[in-house]
Scaffold this active site. Structure first.
Site, mmCIF file in Angstrom:
data_model
loop_
_atom_site.group_PDB
_atom_site.id
_atom_site.type_symbol
_atom_site.label_atom_id
_atom_site.label_comp_id
_atom_site.label_asym_id
_atom_site.label_seq_id
_atom_site.Cartn_x
_atom_site.Cartn_y
_atom_site.Cartn_z
ATOM 1 N N LYS A 155 -7.326 -3.682 4.316
ATOM 2 C CA LYS A 155 -7.553 -4.698 3.311
ATOM 3 C C LYS A 155 -6.247 -4.859 2.537
ATOM 4 O O LYS A 155 -6.055 -3.892 1.584
ATOM 5 C CB LYS A 155 -8.705 -4.277 2.480
ATOM 6 C CG LYS A 155 -9.269 -5.739 1.681
ATOM 7 C CD LYS A 155 -10.313 -5.043 0.747
ATOM 8 C CE LYS A 155 -10.709 -6.416 -0.189
ATOM 9 N NZ LYS A 155 -9.700 -6.761 -1.136
ATOM 10 N N ASP A 191 -3.601 -5.897 -0.189
ATOM 11 C CA ASP A 191 -3.775 -6.407 -1.698
ATOM 12 C C ASP A 191 -2.797 -7.549 -1.921
ATOM 13 O O ASP A 191 -1.674 -7.380 -2.294
ATOM 14 C CB ASP A 191 -3.310 -5.147 -2.423
ATOM 15 C CG ASP A 191 -3.998 -5.371 -3.963
ATOM 16 O OD1 ASP A 191 -4.729 -6.127 -4.202
ATOM 17 O OD2 ASP A 191 -3.638 -4.416 -4.698
ATOM 18 N N TYR A 195 -6.114 -13.066 9.035
ATOM 19 C CA TYR A 195 -7.331 -12.239 9.501
ATOM 20 C C TYR A 195 -8.562 -12.901 9.886
ATOM 21 O O TYR A 195 -9.569 -12.406 10.010
ATOM 22 C CB TYR A 195 -7.635 -11.509 8.153
ATOM 23 C CG TYR A 195 -8.043 -12.105 6.870
ATOM 24 C CD1 TYR A 195 -9.035 -13.039 6.815
ATOM 25 C CD2 TYR A 195 -7.250 -12.298 5.633
ATOM 26 C CE1 TYR A 195 -9.422 -13.853 5.601
ATOM 27 C CE2 TYR A 195 -7.427 -12.848 4.759
ATOM 28 C CZ TYR A 195 -8.573 -13.830 4.606
ATOM 29 O OH TYR A 195 -8.849 -14.643 3.496
ATOM 30 N N LYS A 216 -13.848 0.348 0.213
ATOM 31 C CA LYS A 216 -12.777 0.389 -0.803
ATOM 32 C C LYS A 216 -12.353 1.780 -0.705
ATOM 33 O O LYS A 216 -13.217 2.643 -0.572
ATOM 34 C CB LYS A 216 -13.293 -0.044 -2.188
ATOM 35 C CG LYS A 216 -13.551 -1.602 -1.985
ATOM 36 C CD LYS A 216 -12.317 -2.756 -2.179
ATOM 37 C CE LYS A 216 -11.613 -2.900 -3.066
ATOM 38 N NZ LYS A 216 -12.399 -3.651 -4.120
ATOM 39 N N CYS A 220 12.026 24.993 -29.454
ATOM 40 C CA CYS A 220 13.076 25.884 -29.798
ATOM 41 C C CYS A 220 13.394 25.417 -31.386
ATOM 42 O O CYS A 220 14.027 26.279 -32.222
ATOM 43 C CB CYS A 220 14.261 26.099 -29.289
ATOM 44 S SG CYS A 220 15.289 24.577 -29.105
ATOM 45 N N CYS A 223 17.203 17.640 -26.458
ATOM 46 C CA CYS A 223 17.141 18.945 -27.468
ATOM 47 C C CYS A 223 18.589 19.651 -26.982
ATOM 48 O O CYS A 223 19.040 19.810 -26.077
ATOM 49 C CB CYS A 223 16.142 19.917 -26.819
ATOM 50 S SG CYS A 223 16.589 21.594 -27.539
#
Length: 787
Positions: free
Chosen positions: A126, A128, A236, A324, A421, A448
């Site tokens: 399926k 998307d 499809y 799904k 630290c 840092c």
């Protein structure tokens, strides 16, 4: 208040919310909740309507599909409605679907003496994307339309004609005089990434996912924009048809393929529902390898006569269902944002979430990347956010549902001091170097400044140093590294090589044998290749491939560590920023001390040598002048200067008369050259770069060396499946040693694919493209023959 009244109020709320989401999804192409959230709302509404059928109305979202068409496009009436599919979320849902199919066809259910009446199904992923209708008359494409609300769609004919894999005229013969093809317009993962990169480069809008990108691209008023987007069609099914068609769905799709319409390469037949479940599991396992996004699998009764017998419900066919996958996107609450310190000192915001199930895994943390991403998302502590997880990728926050922001939401601020630290936190600067100038701007990373005095940086640096692709010290997991650092037994990677039996034995979880094994593993790591050692050092922006390039090109650690940025940029794929990171790393006094200690404590590099012949005398004076970025001196000007002065010294010492008399360089460029070399720092730097090129044998006056071609130079190979006789890493190293490039995907430029057991889509792509394929035995034989 009665139960019916309460249900009516909730049904009204759900309908209003679903219609709102339909409008955003189908009309605006700007959904603000993931599919899983929408599915939940829809299931709740359907369940309430089934309990209270008297409350069902024709305008309920359960009785129709999607939203209204945009008025800026012409409208198209679908003669055969484009319905959506029912969903299965659990295996039992699919089993129940199969039972309803058998009952609808009046087939026996089966008993101890037989399986009953079996039904054959077609199976395909399926996609998307965005559903479309394509109308062909006498083989010619005459109309394209979106699904719209299932009854009325938008006329997008001009746009679909620009999509390259949609035939404007059907191929072959035998197609009906009128044929309406239905399919999904989608965008591949690779196409989506390229589009977003291009959009970002141009300062345009980037897309959240391939589905949004496909929908936004297809529904452009200017078809030139659609034409520039990497859209594809996958057919499809068929709607209206005036003529004879095959009797099964599988054969129908094969006919469409014969007529030039693309169909899924994963299309298969299943002879029962168990085979459907096997297909679902197989596709799920290969989901991340597929070149496009899918959110499930579609199963359809294969026999079209049986489809007609089963018919339709209000909004969906009874003969098809979408199984799904577990949702990869979910909605949850952002409880807090904490800051982690990485190997290079980068301070990274991490979202702490109300735990939620995403793709079958409980997610409580998600990356926010950096503060620019926090600003882009507009995220605040307390927000309701959309979180996504795909495969093994770290969960990330995709967006904020601003409508649900609480009144006490708090902004996210970077700490002024390192949370580990206490050192200062500074924002990085981006230095853009061009035409002899440096432009400084603020970067997106905060760091840092404590370096290896910061335990977080030290731990991460050592974890990287001992990793499999670096020094490959087996047995030094994260927890053991933490103990070594916390007990101050290790203050740099070099201290690993001074550990004693007593120190290791005293660690939690160690006994005599495990202590000896770890010390032996440390000892066995003392002879790494140069590439592994360079990668293990953890130089910012230097990954495994760049480390291999440095080792192969410059030949030894001494040259790599002294190479000037301008010399490093002569190597392929090493740009200015990476070159300066490498140079800065090796110029750092602390890093120099650690490297010296590693070598003094027995680390011996195994494959050092000279500069690769490919780079011996690889430069030209004209190219060198171009790399100096002298303002207004382009390629032609640099070439003319080189031909006129023959050497760098002659150009530096040239007076204004020498420059003004030459042709082929404009006056502005001549003045720029004079000003550039009158600066003593620039002229000294230019001479230093030239001196290093001469020392490394890369100078234009150096002796050119014969390059002996390796057997696989220029070839691209791909490894797929499980290799049993050797690891994938070893196979990759063997191929690279023979000159091959090892890629992660198959294309028409691939020379060979090595396929072990379990090979999937890459093997299928190789077969489709006619690429040579070797099994592991043939691969090993080929390696032995070339070695």
């Amino acid at each position: 208040m009665t139960d019916a009244q309460t249900a009516a109020e909730r049904i009204a709320e759900l309908r209003s919310e679903i219609e709102h989401h339909n409008y955003r999804y189908y009309v605006l192409d700007e959904p603000n909740v993931p599919d899983a959230e929408y599915d939940r709302l829809f299931r709740e509404l359907r369940a309430l309507e089934e309990e209270h059928p008297q409350l069902v109305t024709p305008e309920s979202p359960t009785q129709r599909v999607g939203g209204e068409a945009l008025t800026v496009f012409g409208t198209v009436k679908h003669e055969v409605p484009m319905l959506s599919l029912g969903n299965a979320f659990e295996e039992q849902d699919l089993v129940d679907f199969a039972r309803r199919v058998r009952e609808g066809l009046d087939l026996p259910a089966g008993d101890l003496f037989g399986d009953g009446g079996k039904v054959e199904y077609s199976c395909e992923p399926k996609l998307d994307g965005l559903a479309v209708s394509l109308l062909y008359e006498n083989g010619q494409l005459v109309r394209g339309a979106t699904r719209g609300d299932g009854t009325t769609g938008e006329d997008i004919t001009a746009n679909v004609r620009t999509i390259r894999n949609i035939p404007l005229k059907l191929h072959g013969t035998g197609w009906p005089p009128v044929l309406e093809v239905r399919g999904e317009i989608f965008m591949s993962k690779a196409g989506f990434e390229k589009l977003n990169a291009r959009q970002a480069e141009l300062g345009g809008k980037t897309f959240a996912n391939p589905r949004n990108a496909a929908a936004g691209s297809l529904r452009q008023l200017d078809s030139k924009i659609t034409a520039s987007r990497p859209l594809e069609l996958c057919s499809y099914g068929v709607g209206r048809s005036d003529g004879e068609l095959p009797k099964t769905h599988y054969d129908l799709l094969q006919a469409l393929k014969k007529w030039g319409l693309p169909i899924s390469r994963e299309l298969k037949k299943a002879n029962d529902i168990q085979a459907c479940l096997d297909y679902y599991r197989d596709i799920g396992a290969r989901r991340d390898e597929l070149p496009y996004e899918i959110d499930g699998v579609v199963f359809k009764v294969n026999d079209i006569g049986q489809q007609r017998e089963l018919g339709f419900r209000a909004r969906e066919p009874r003969w098809a269902i979408a199984h799904k996958f577990p949702a990869r996107e979910e909605v949850t609450e952002l409880l807090d944002v904490e800051f982690q310190v990485g190997r290079t000192g980068a301070i990274t915001p991490v979202a702490r979430l109300q735990p939620v199930q995403v793709a079958g895994v409980t997610v409580s943390n998600a990356t926010l990347h950096n503060m620019d991403e926090v600003a882009r998302l507009g995220v605040m502590i307390g927000d309701t956010v959309i979180v996504r997880r795909a495969g093994d990728v770290i969960p990330q926050i995709l967006g904020v549902i601003a409508d649900r922001r609480p009144s006490d939401a708090r902004e996210v601020h970077v700490p002024e001091r390192c949370p580990v630290c206490g050192s200062d936190v500074e924002r990085t600067q981006l230095i853009k170097r061009s035409k002899g100038r440096e432009t400084v701007s603020e970067g997106s990373i905060y760091r840092c400044v404590g370096r290896l005095a910061c335990q977080a940086q030290l731990k991460q640096a050592i974890i990287h140093f001992v990793s499999r692709r670096a020094m490959d010290i087996d047995g030094l997991g994260d927890k053991i590294v933490e103990q070594l650092v916390d007990r101050e037994l290790v203050r740099s990677p070099a201290d690993l090589y001074t550990l004693t039996y007593e120190q290791v034995f005293d660690l939690e979880g160690f006994a005599d044998l495990s202590t000896k094994n770890l010390l032996a593993s440390i000892d066995n790591s003392r002879k790494p290749t140069l590439a592994r050692f360079v990668y293990a050092l953890g130089i910012p922006e230097v990954g495994e491939e760049t480390a291999k390039l440095l080792a192969r090109s410059l030949g030894n650690l001494e040259r790599i560590s002294r190479a000037l940025p301008e010399v490093l940029t002569y190597l392929p794929d090493v740009g200015n920023e990476v070159a300066y990171e490498i140079h800065r790393f090796f110029s750092d006094e602390h890093n120099q001390t650690v490297i010296r200690q590693l070598l003094e404590r027995g680390v011996a590099l195994q494959d050092e040598g000279g500069v690769h012949p490919e780079y011996a005398a690889s430069t030209t004076l004209a190219g060198f002048l171009g790399k100096l970025d002298i303002p207004y001196v382009a390629v032609t000007g640099a070439k003319n200067l080189a031909e006129r002065f023959k050497s760098l010294d002659a150009l530096i010492e040239a007076d204004w008369l020498d420059l003004s008399a030459m042709k082929g360089v404009n006056e502005r460029a001549k003045r720029a050259v004079r000003e550039f070399f009158e600066d003593p720092d620039r002229s000294a730097k230019s001479r230093a770069i030239e001196a290093q090129l001469r020392e490394f044998g890369m100078h234009w006056e150096s002796e050119r060396k014969k390059v002996e071609g390796l057997p696989l130079t220029g070839q691209t190979w791909v490894l797929t499946g499980t290799l049993e006789a050797m690891s994938r890493d070893v196979a990759k190293e063997r191929l690279e040693a023979l000159g091959a490039k090892v890629a992660g995907s198959v294309s028409a430029k691939t020379n060979c694919v090595v396929a072990g057991p379990g090979a999937g889509s890459k093997l299928a792509k190789a077969s489709e493209l006619g690429v040579k394929v070797l099994d592991e035995n043939a691969f090993i034989a080929a390696l032995d023959a070339m070695s």
